[in-house]
Scaffold this active site. Structure first.
Site, PDB file in Angstrom:
ATOM      1  N   TYR A  33       3.177   3.039   0.635  1.00  0.00           N
ATOM      2  CA  TYR A  33       2.229   3.815   1.433  1.00  0.00           C
ATOM      3  C   TYR A  33       1.745   3.007   2.623  1.00  0.00           C
ATOM      4  CZ  TYR A  33      -1.981   1.211   0.004  1.00  0.00           C
ATOM      5  OH  TYR A  33      -2.932   0.246  -0.171  1.00  0.00           O
ATOM      6  N   LYS A 144       3.841  -3.150   0.453  1.00  0.00           N
ATOM      7  CA  LYS A 144       2.683  -2.275   0.214  1.00  0.00           C
ATOM      8  C   LYS A 144       3.082  -1.142  -0.734  1.00  0.00           C
ATOM      9  CE  LYS A 144      -1.160  -0.371   2.954  1.00  0.00           C
ATOM     10  NZ  LYS A 144      -2.175  -1.357   2.596  1.00  0.00           N
ATOM     11  N   GLU A 176      -5.719 -13.243  -0.609  1.00  0.00           N
ATOM     12  CA  GLU A 176      -6.279 -12.101   0.099  1.00  0.00           C
ATOM     13  C   GLU A 176      -7.282 -11.416  -0.812  1.00  0.00           C
ATOM     14  OE1 GLU A 176      -3.100  -9.377   0.956  1.00  0.00           O
ATOM     15  OE2 GLU A 176      -2.376  -9.339  -1.114  1.00  0.00           O
ATOM     16  N   LEU A 200      -0.228  -9.245   1.744  1.00  0.00           N
ATOM     17  CA  LEU A 200       0.277  -8.169   2.573  1.00  0.00           C
ATOM     18  C   LEU A 200       0.006  -8.528   4.035  1.00  0.00           C
ATOM     19  CD1 LEU A 200       1.435  -5.240   2.739  1.00  0.00           C
ATOM     20  CD2 LEU A 200      -0.933  -4.481   2.890  1.00  0.00           C
TER      21      LEU A 200
END
Length: 289
Positions: A33, A144, A176, A200
């Protein structure tokens, strides 16, 4: 429409749209996505998000049923059909619908989903709270995917503790957040984890780095530790729907607040890019009007 849902060519309200039971997303989270915001019915940084979307799909051998330009035009047209001035724009591609089997047909065409709803941007002047958690997710964080349960659980934990995000780390190295990137300012230098398999590649983070270059702020893309995080002058949290937030505490310990002028410079530069791109006069004009 107040909210829009799209599945494989069908447009309806989210509560009206039906999805085939055998869509592989139900069994395997088999898809990828992307998401961003829309301002003045223009999708912010659309080309960047499409590039990442197609890259993620290619990495998992998922066939997107249209060219990048065509998808961009479709998303833009769908956004025009939704009321409001600021929107959350989400789209995903699943591998397709087929009887449950770990082995899939390599010629299967993916199914496109789109969801668009009114949204509001957070005020970057309002600090947020963070917590920390050992990063135990899979080792392909650069893709992702729809397999978001670890991030869901980490986000739920943060919410129960009154925080807005969870900072992941592997050992002493910060990677992250559950659904954001994290960077720090220390002694006038902007530090951010490099784009490797542990994070990401954040589009908002990349544009914030470009903003730092325009401002003459030195950038070092290298891993930093939990100790460096806690000692940072400022801690910046970025995502496609919240461009440049900053933290006031982590695990209940006060952090940041030591370089507010440089922080504000970066925030202003990032917000100005958004306003120029969308043609909006203010991040919050739809709220104030």
């Amino acid at each position: 429409m107040k909210e829009l849902a799209y599945y494989d060519g069908i447009i309806a309200a989210p509560e009206e749209l039906m999805v085939p039971f055998n869509d592989r997303v139900h069994f395997f989270g088999d898809g990828v996505y992307d998401a961003t915001v829309g301002g003045n019915h223009r999708i912010y940084l659309l080309e960047d998000h499409l590039d990442r979307f197609y890259s993620s799909a290619n990495a998992l051998d998922i066939r997107i049923p249209m060219a990048k330009k065509e998808l961009g035009e479709l998303l833009t047209e769908l956004l025009k059909q939704v009321e409001g001035e600021t929107h959350f724009v989400y789209w995903q591609i699943t591998r397709g619908a087929a009887p449950r089997n770990h082995v899939y047909d390599g010629q299967m065409t993916g199914k496109l989903w789109v969801m668009i709803r009114p949204s509001q941007l957070r005020d970057p002047d309002v600090p947020i709270s963070l917590i920390t958690a050992e990063d135990t997710r899979f080792l392909h964080c650069n893709i992702k995917t729809l397999n978001l349960l670890p991030s869901v659980m980490a986000s739920q934990k943060a919410d129960k503790l009154g925080a807005q995000e969870t900072v992941f780390h592997r050992g002493e190295i910060v990677t992250e957040c559950a659904h954001s990137n994290i960077s720090i300012l220390k002694d006038g230098i902007f530090y951010s984890h490099p784009n490797d398999q542990y994070i990401l590649r954040g589009i908002s983070k990349s544009h914030m780095i470009e903003a730092c270059y325009r401002l003459g702020i030195q950038v070092l893309e290298r891993p930093f530790t939990l100790e460096e995080l806690m000692a940072a002058d400022e801690i910046l949290v970025t995502s496609s729907s919240n461009f440049c937030l900053h933290a006031k505490e982590i695990d209940g310990v006060p952090v940041g607040g030591k370089d507010p002028l440089r922080l504000k410079q970066i925030q202003n530069e990032v917000v100005e890019e958004y306003l120029r791109y969308t043609g909006k006069k203010s991040m919050f004009d739809d709220i104030r009007n």
